[in-house]
Design a protein around this motif. Structure first.
Motif, mmCIF file in Angstrom:
data_model
loop_
_atom_site.group_PDB
_atom_site.id
_atom_site.type_symbol
_atom_site.label_atom_id
_atom_site.label_comp_id
_atom_site.label_asym_id
_atom_site.label_seq_id
_atom_site.Cartn_x
_atom_site.Cartn_y
_atom_site.Cartn_z
ATOM 1 N N ASP A 17 -10.441 -0.173 -17.796
ATOM 2 C CA ASP A 17 -10.437 0.772 -18.909
ATOM 3 C C ASP A 17 -11.870 1.165 -19.253
ATOM 4 O OD1 ASP A 17 -9.128 2.319 -20.803
ATOM 5 O OD2 ASP A 17 -9.168 0.767 -22.329
ATOM 6 N N SER A 18 -12.776 0.178 -19.350
ATOM 7 C CA SER A 18 -14.175 0.462 -19.648
ATOM 8 C C SER A 18 -14.850 1.233 -18.524
ATOM 9 C CB SER A 18 -14.936 -0.844 -19.908
ATOM 10 O OG SER A 18 -14.535 -1.440 -21.119
ATOM 11 N N VAL A 19 -14.574 0.859 -17.273
ATOM 12 C CA VAL A 19 -15.181 1.563 -16.128
ATOM 13 C C VAL A 19 -14.759 3.027 -16.116
ATOM 14 C CG1 VAL A 19 -15.202 1.746 -13.610
ATOM 15 C CG2 VAL A 19 -15.485 -0.491 -14.695
ATOM 16 N N SER A 20 -13.478 3.280 -16.339
ATOM 17 C CA SER A 20 -13.005 4.670 -16.337
ATOM 18 C C SER A 20 -13.651 5.449 -17.472
ATOM 19 C CB SER A 20 -11.481 4.721 -16.444
ATOM 20 O OG SER A 20 -11.030 4.247 -17.697
ATOM 21 N N TYR A 21 -13.840 4.796 -18.617
ATOM 22 C CA TYR A 21 -14.467 5.470 -19.756
ATOM 23 C C TYR A 21 -15.933 5.782 -19.467
ATOM 24 C CZ TYR A 21 -15.833 6.501 -24.549
ATOM 25 O OH TYR A 21 -16.315 7.125 -25.683
ATOM 26 N N ILE A 22 -16.659 4.798 -18.922
ATOM 27 C CA ILE A 22 -18.066 5.016 -18.582
ATOM 28 C C ILE A 22 -18.203 6.177 -17.600
ATOM 29 C CG2 ILE A 22 -20.063 4.019 -17.388
ATOM 30 C CD1 ILE A 22 -19.051 1.254 -18.460
ATOM 31 N N CYS A 23 -17.424 6.153 -16.535
ATOM 32 C CA CYS A 23 -17.520 7.187 -15.506
ATOM 33 C C CYS A 23 -17.109 8.550 -16.058
ATOM 34 C CB CYS A 23 -16.664 6.816 -14.301
ATOM 35 S SG CYS A 23 -17.239 5.350 -13.416
ATOM 36 N N TYR A 24 -16.138 8.563 -16.952
ATOM 37 C CA TYR A 24 -15.732 9.820 -17.583
ATOM 38 C C TYR A 24 -16.850 10.344 -18.482
ATOM 39 C CZ TYR A 24 -12.973 13.031 -20.479
ATOM 40 O OH TYR A 24 -12.502 14.121 -21.156
ATOM 41 N N CYS A 25 -17.477 9.462 -19.266
ATOM 42 C CA CYS A 25 -18.590 9.885 -20.133
ATOM 43 C C CYS A 25 -19.760 10.415 -19.312
ATOM 44 C CB CYS A 25 -19.068 8.714 -20.993
ATOM 45 S SG CYS A 25 -17.907 8.206 -22.275
ATOM 46 N N GLU A 26 -19.985 9.846 -18.140
ATOM 47 C CA GLU A 26 -21.099 10.283 -17.304
ATOM 48 C C GLU A 26 -20.880 11.676 -16.750
ATOM 49 O OE1 GLU A 26 -22.752 6.010 -15.576
ATOM 50 O OE2 GLU A 26 -21.135 7.029 -14.533
ATOM 51 N N ASN A 27 -19.630 12.072 -16.633
ATOM 52 C CA ASN A 27 -19.329 13.415 -16.112
ATOM 53 C C ASN A 27 -17.980 13.851 -16.661
ATOM 54 O OD1 ASN A 27 -18.982 15.781 -14.742
ATOM 55 N ND2 ASN A 27 -18.968 14.880 -12.693
ATOM 56 N N LEU A 28 -18.020 14.567 -17.780
ATOM 57 C CA LEU A 28 -16.784 14.962 -18.452
ATOM 58 C C LEU A 28 -15.959 15.947 -17.641
ATOM 59 C CD1 LEU A 28 -18.123 15.342 -22.105
ATOM 60 C CD2 LEU A 28 -16.673 13.515 -21.206
ATOM 61 N N SER A 29 -16.543 16.500 -16.583
ATOM 62 C CA SER A 29 -15.795 17.427 -15.725
ATOM 63 C C SER A 29 -15.092 16.709 -14.576
ATOM 64 C CB SER A 29 -16.732 18.502 -15.161
ATOM 65 O OG SER A 29 -17.752 17.926 -14.365
ATOM 66 N N ASP A 30 -15.254 15.381 -14.499
ATOM 67 C CA ASP A 30 -14.617 14.604 -13.438
ATOM 68 C C ASP A 30 -13.148 14.381 -13.810
ATOM 69 O OD1 ASP A 30 -13.661 12.565 -11.699
ATOM 70 O OD2 ASP A 30 -15.718 11.891 -11.347
ATOM 71 N N THR A 31 -12.268 15.148 -13.196
ATOM 72 C CA THR A 31 -10.848 15.089 -13.576
ATOM 73 C C THR A 31 -10.212 13.761 -13.196
ATOM 74 O OG1 THR A 31 -10.229 16.181 -11.503
ATOM 75 C CG2 THR A 31 -10.580 17.591 -13.437
ATOM 76 N N PHE A 32 -10.713 13.118 -12.119
ATOM 77 C CA PHE A 32 -10.115 11.847 -11.706
ATOM 78 C C PHE A 32 -10.240 10.811 -12.817
ATOM 79 C CE2 PHE A 32 -10.697 7.538 -10.011
ATOM 80 C CZ PHE A 32 -9.478 7.354 -9.378
ATOM 81 N N TYR A 33 -11.467 10.610 -13.320
ATOM 82 C CA TYR A 33 -11.662 9.578 -14.330
ATOM 83 C C TYR A 33 -11.061 9.988 -15.678
ATOM 84 C CZ TYR A 33 -14.407 6.731 -11.211
ATOM 85 O OH TYR A 33 -14.794 5.939 -10.153
ATOM 86 N N LYS A 34 -11.001 11.274 -15.945
ATOM 87 C CA LYS A 34 -10.301 11.713 -17.163
ATOM 88 C C LYS A 34 -8.838 11.308 -17.098
ATOM 89 C CE LYS A 34 -8.784 15.680 -19.872
ATOM 90 N NZ LYS A 34 -7.404 15.135 -19.960
ATOM 91 N N GLU A 35 -8.203 11.582 -15.966
ATOM 92 C CA GLU A 35 -6.786 11.255 -15.816
ATOM 93 C C GLU A 35 -6.564 9.743 -15.848
ATOM 94 O OE1 GLU A 35 -5.668 13.196 -12.228
ATOM 95 O OE2 GLU A 35 -5.760 15.216 -13.100
ATOM 96 N N GLU A 36 -7.478 8.988 -15.226
ATOM 97 C CA GLU A 36 -7.339 7.532 -15.241
ATOM 98 C C GLU A 36 -7.512 6.976 -16.647
ATOM 99 O OE1 GLU A 36 -6.439 5.325 -12.625
ATOM 100 O OE2 GLU A 36 -5.789 7.341 -12.037
ATOM 101 N N TYR A 37 -8.514 7.476 -17.353
ATOM 102 C CA TYR A 37 -8.727 7.003 -18.715
ATOM 103 C C TYR A 37 -7.537 7.367 -19.610
ATOM 104 C CZ TYR A 37 -10.854 6.279 -23.285
ATOM 105 O OH TYR A 37 -11.095 5.857 -24.570
ATOM 106 N N ASP A 38 -7.033 8.586 -19.450
ATOM 107 C CA ASP A 38 -5.842 9.002 -20.204
ATOM 108 C C ASP A 38 -4.668 8.061 -19.924
ATOM 109 O OD1 ASP A 38 -7.180 11.110 -21.313
ATOM 110 O OD2 ASP A 38 -6.282 12.649 -20.045
ATOM 111 N N TYR A 39 -4.481 7.745 -18.643
ATOM 112 C CA TYR A 39 -3.363 6.885 -18.248
ATOM 113 C C TYR A 39 -3.496 5.496 -18.871
ATOM 114 C CZ TYR A 39 -0.604 3.669 -15.412
ATOM 115 O OH TYR A 39 0.243 2.677 -15.001
ATOM 116 N N LEU A 40 -4.668 4.903 -18.770
ATOM 117 C CA LEU A 40 -4.865 3.547 -19.273
ATOM 118 C C LEU A 40 -4.727 3.497 -20.791
ATOM 119 C CD1 LEU A 40 -7.811 2.335 -17.013
ATOM 120 C CD2 LEU A 40 -5.374 1.864 -16.769
#
Length: 604
Positions: free
Chosen positions: A124-147
């Motif tokens: 959950d934290s890794v997906s959030y960090i990676c999403y914050c680093e690049n808000l246009s990264d749809t993969f980590y957005k979807e993973e963070y949303d899912y978790l």
């Protein structure tokens, strides 16, 4: 110390995502030119600093082999955790408890659960960090949303486990060995995630929060007939207040206030419904008890905020427009920030028994447990979070290119050190923010800035602490007023008007700039991501100021108090910690009146 198997959901996640509140906040354009600071604050307040310490050669002796289990962040591979298996393991443990297992058998089963729960929290934290680093990264957005969507379901299973443990014959032993005193009693009296309606509302809240974060990605406005990135315009027109306040900022809020505000309306309605669903009179009552485990009440906080408004806000406004005070930071590149802080930490370790801050920083650097890059696609702000599978903290920073980055890095590193020393078990925001805010002052005291810079930055630190009281108190006041509105009739316009009323009460109303007075609140991430968090900045700032004062009066005294408190933080609640270490409570009678006198003597 209460111990939970998981820190989950956007509500509980904010216990580990310790934001500094350094997202950009527009100030009105009638700010005067700031003069250079005087040579020192009131000389009766504290002795002047000595000359800069002798230059030192930093050792390059960090031994990664001393950390055989540590893993570099770049080597952590994100894998979606098996949520169904985790829930099944929790349910099996619950069934074991209900079957009449002994306390020892229950403890063994709970400890066996931890790797699964740690995996979920870490990913959950890794997906959030990676999403914050690049808000246009749809993969980590979807993973963070899912978790975040799954977190309430896991929490529901956990609460059933807690209820079963509360009813078993070995309850007292379980609390003594694992959960902490009276932890399980709460689940005999309350149904939170075991309430299906609450779970649905929690999932809705998580979705709204990620919708808000998505709106921060590559924000654009129309400027001179073209669609332009907001970050590019802010950089190009930095210092050009006429263009910023007459064109760029008004266009930004005209575009984003309504969309962000509508998300907030839904968040407020959702959270109010969550509290009512599980039997609380107000969302504040729920958040203070369940989310944050505070040992003070919303009413105590309201009275404290009222005093801040009456006594500290007028002083802050008079200082803000004073010819005697400089509120600006000079430019400073981040490599210099890093080197300066490392030297300060090395000196701190030399001065304090058992301090290993320089070692912690080397650990953070070597294992890449931080991100301080610059990018328009990054989320603004800074925070520290934790990766429980690896027992490693992680720091996230959005640099500004000024001396304020030294304070921000010291702040987040204070959180990092607290997590290292207390194994991330210090779950009180009020305590955690002491160690971040006080680290700024201590690091400055041991830095190799020249004498004039140290004096200026000390003044700025005092002003920053005063600003924390006033701004964060104002934000907490605004938030409290919003959650008392009728959820059935609340609108963005009503919230905008409420914010304008609050800034007027605090003396911060910018005349002739109604758009500013009403709309700027949508850029305060805490309102959306961490509701009712903000008051902890005020309470902890009070204690950090006490440490700052000790250090300023006698070098080393503040550091000694800091070390004493951080070693005890994992064992005691906030007010208990203050009492044990001889510190003054923010809620003591006439405390805010004393702060007014202190700041006035130090800064006027």
């Amino acid at each position: 110390m209460k111990r939970k198997l998981l820190c989950l959901s956007a509500l509980v996640l904010c216990l580990s995502l310790l934001f500094t509140g350094c997202n950009w906040v527009i100030r009105p354009s009638d700010d005067p030119e700031r003069p250079k600071p005087t040579d020192s604050p009131d000389p009766t307040h504290s002795p002047k600093p000595t000359d800069s310490p002798e230059p030192i050669e930093l050792p390059d002796d960090f031994d990664p082999s001393a950390y055989p289990d540590a893993v570099a962040f770049s080597e952590i591979e994100y894998q979606r955790p098996d949520v169904q298996r985790l829930i099944a393991e929790i349910n099996d443990t619950t069934a074991l408890i209900k079957s009449g297992a002994t306390g020892e058998e229950i403890l063994d089963a709970i400890y066996a659960l931890e790797p699964y729960s740690d995996e979920f929290s870490t990913m959950d934290s890794v997906s959030y960090i990676c999403y914050c680093e690049n808000l246009s990264d749809t993969f980590y957005k979807e993973e963070y949303d899912y978790l975040e969507n799954q977190a309430p379901l896991i929490q529901q299973a956990l609460e059933l486990l807690y209820e079963a443990a509360a009813e078993c014959p070995d309850k007292e032993m379980l609390e003594e060995e694992y959960f902490g005193d009276n932890f399980l009693d709460f689940y005999l009296e309350h149904d939170i995630y075991t309430n299906d309606e609450f779970v649905k509302l929690a999932q809705k809240e998580a979705k709204l929060q990620t919708d808000y974060m998505q709106l921060q990605e590559n924000q654009t406005i129309m400027f001179n007939g073209e669609e332009c990135l907001l970050d590019d315009l802010m950089e190009e027109y930095e210092g050009d207040y006429n263009t910023l306040y007459n064109s760029i900022y008004p266009a930004y809020f005209a575009k984003y206030n309504a969309s962000m505000g509508e998300i907030y309306v839904q968040l407020v309605q959702t959270r109010q419904a969550m509290a009512k669903t599980v039997g609380y009179d107000s969302y504040a009552d729920f958040a203070y008890e369940y989310n944050y485990g505070r040992d003070y009440t919303p009413q105590m906080a309201r009275e404290y905020i009222e005093e801040i408004c009456d006594e500290l806000a007028p002083l802050y406004m008079s200082l803000r427009y004073s010819d005697e005070v400089n509120l600006e930071y000079d430019d400073m590149d981040f490599d210099t920030v890093i080197d300066t802080l490392k030297r300060a930490l090395y000196r701190i370790d030399s001065a304090a028994d058992d301090a290993t801050f320089y070692e912690f920083f080397s650990f953070m650097e070597y294992f890449e447990l931080w991100d301080a890059t610059e990018s328009s696609s990054k989320m603004s702000g800074s925070y520290e979070t934790y990766l429980p599978t690896y027992a490693e903290p992680f720091v996230y920073i959005s640099p500004t290119g000024t001396e304020s980055d030294f304070m921000t890095l010291a702040h987040e590193f204070g959180h990092f050190s607290d997590s290292m020393i207390n194994d991330n078990e210090d779950d009180s925001l009020d305590k955690c923010e002491i160690f971040s805010q006080a680290m700024e002052a201590i690091a400055l005291s041991y830095s190799d800035f020249d004498k004039k810079t140290v004096e200026r930055l000390k003044t700025l630190k005092l002003l920053d602490l005063l600003e924390v009281f006033v701004y964060q108190g104002m934000y907490a006041d605004f938030e409290d007023r919003v959650y008392q509105l009728d959820p059935d009739t609340i609108t963005v316009d009503i919230i905008n008007d409420t914010y304008a009323d609050v800034v007027r009460d605090y003396g911060m109303y910018a005349y002739g700039m109604d758009w500013y007075n009403k709309q700027v609140w949508v850029d305060i991430n805490h309102f959306f991501i961490a509701p009712d968090y903000i008051i902890s900045y005020c309470t902890s700032a009070d204690v950090a100021l006490q440490i700052f004062s000790l250090e300023d009066q006698q070098k080393g005294d503040g550091l000694d108090k800091y070390m004493e408190m951080i070693e005890l933080a994992g064992e005691l609640d906030f007010l208990e910690l203050l009492d044990r270490t001889g510190m003054t409570s923010p809620f003591d009678d006439d405390r805010v009146n004393y702060l007014e006198s202190y700041f006035e003597d130090a800064l006027k």
